[in-house]
Design an enzyme around this catalytic site. Structure first.
Site, PDB file in Angstrom:
ATOM      1  N   THR A 272       1.055  -1.048  -0.231  1.00  0.00           N
ATOM      2  CA  THR A 272       0.294   0.398  -0.464  1.00  0.00           C
ATOM      3  C   THR A 272       0.711   1.170   0.097  1.00  0.00           C
ATOM      4  O   THR A 272       1.854   1.339   0.220  1.00  0.00           O
ATOM      5  CB  THR A 272      -0.604   0.230   1.445  1.00  0.00           C
ATOM      6  N   ASP A 273       0.649   2.444  -0.209  1.00  0.00           N
ATOM      7  CA  ASP A 273       0.862   3.960   0.006  1.00  0.00           C
ATOM      8  C   ASP A 273       0.302   4.739   1.059  1.00  0.00           C
ATOM      9  O   ASP A 273      -0.777   3.829   1.974  1.00  0.00           O
ATOM     10  CB  ASP A 273       0.849   4.216  -1.330  1.00  0.00           C
ATOM     11  N   PHE A 274       0.661   5.918   1.090  1.00  0.00           N
ATOM     12  CA  PHE A 274       0.122   6.209   2.254  1.00  0.00           C
ATOM     13  C   PHE A 274      -0.787   6.518   3.078  1.00  0.00           C
ATOM     14  O   PHE A 274      -2.056   6.637   3.580  1.00  0.00           O
ATOM     15  CB  PHE A 274       0.730   8.101   2.096  1.00  0.00           C
ATOM     16  N   SER A 275      -2.166   6.499   1.492  1.00  0.00           N
ATOM     17  CA  SER A 275      -3.339   5.857   1.669  1.00  0.00           C
ATOM     18  C   SER A 275      -3.934   5.427   2.163  1.00  0.00           C
ATOM     19  O   SER A 275      -5.691   4.993   2.344  1.00  0.00           O
ATOM     20  CB  SER A 275      -4.254   6.285  -0.403  1.00  0.00           C
TER      21      SER A 275
ATOM     22  N   LEU B   3      -4.238   2.237   0.359  1.00  0.00           N
ATOM     23  CA  LEU B   3      -4.785   2.091  -0.923  1.00  0.00           C
ATOM     24  C   LEU B   3      -3.342   1.320  -1.441  1.00  0.00           C
ATOM     25  O   LEU B   3      -2.434   1.625  -1.501  1.00  0.00           O
ATOM     26  CB  LEU B   3      -5.115   3.017  -2.170  1.00  0.00           C
TER      27      LEU B   3
END
Length: 150
Positions: A28-31, A33
């Protein structure tokens, strides 16, 4: 999703290969997602395990005959339909659309339960150990096509 036995390389069912993969924090990324490039990893695992379930070991193909046989991605078309999140269990489905000559075309999708997240078309070039195009052996082409027949 079914509660059947877990197969580490997935399984061939209903004219396709299906592989389950869990989404981890690293995907996942910082969001929160799944980062878009991580879907390439999931799709690659699906293609690799599809071949493995057919009894095709890619590392052995390079020395299978005097010419060698290697698969390389030539082109990909990816439609991002909906995001996946950490802890989702994804189903990667792979089907052979065409196989013959010096290429094969695989259609892949990634779903969370019934929700389509990713739709992809992958054109695979068949080359020899020297990097030059070569024909896909007819027996292997037939095997790929047969596995994708419901």
């Amino acid at each position: 999703m079914t509660n059947g036995p877990f197969f580490i390389a997935g399984e061939l069912v209903e004219g396709s290969h299906r592989l389950l993969q869990r989404v981890y924090y690293e995907d996942t990324d910082f969001s929160g997602l799944v980062y878009h490039a991580r879907y390439l990893h999931f799709l690659e695992r699906g293609r690799t395990d599809y071949l493995r379930c057919l009894g095709v070991e890619q590392r052995e193909l390079i020395s299978a005959d005097e010419e060698g046989l290697v698969f390389v991605v030539h082109r990909m078309e990816i439609d991002f339909k909906a995001p996946a999140r950490m802890d989702d269990v994804l189903t990667i489905r792979t089907v052979t659309e065409r196989a013959g000559g010096a290429k094969m075309v695989l259609v892949q999708e990634i779903r969370r339960d019934e929700t389509l997240l990713i739709a992809a078309k992958v054109i695979i070039a068949v080359i020899n150990a020297s990097g030059r195009p070569r024909r896909l052996p007819e027996a292997l082409a037939a095997q790929l096509l047969q596995a994708s027949t419901p």
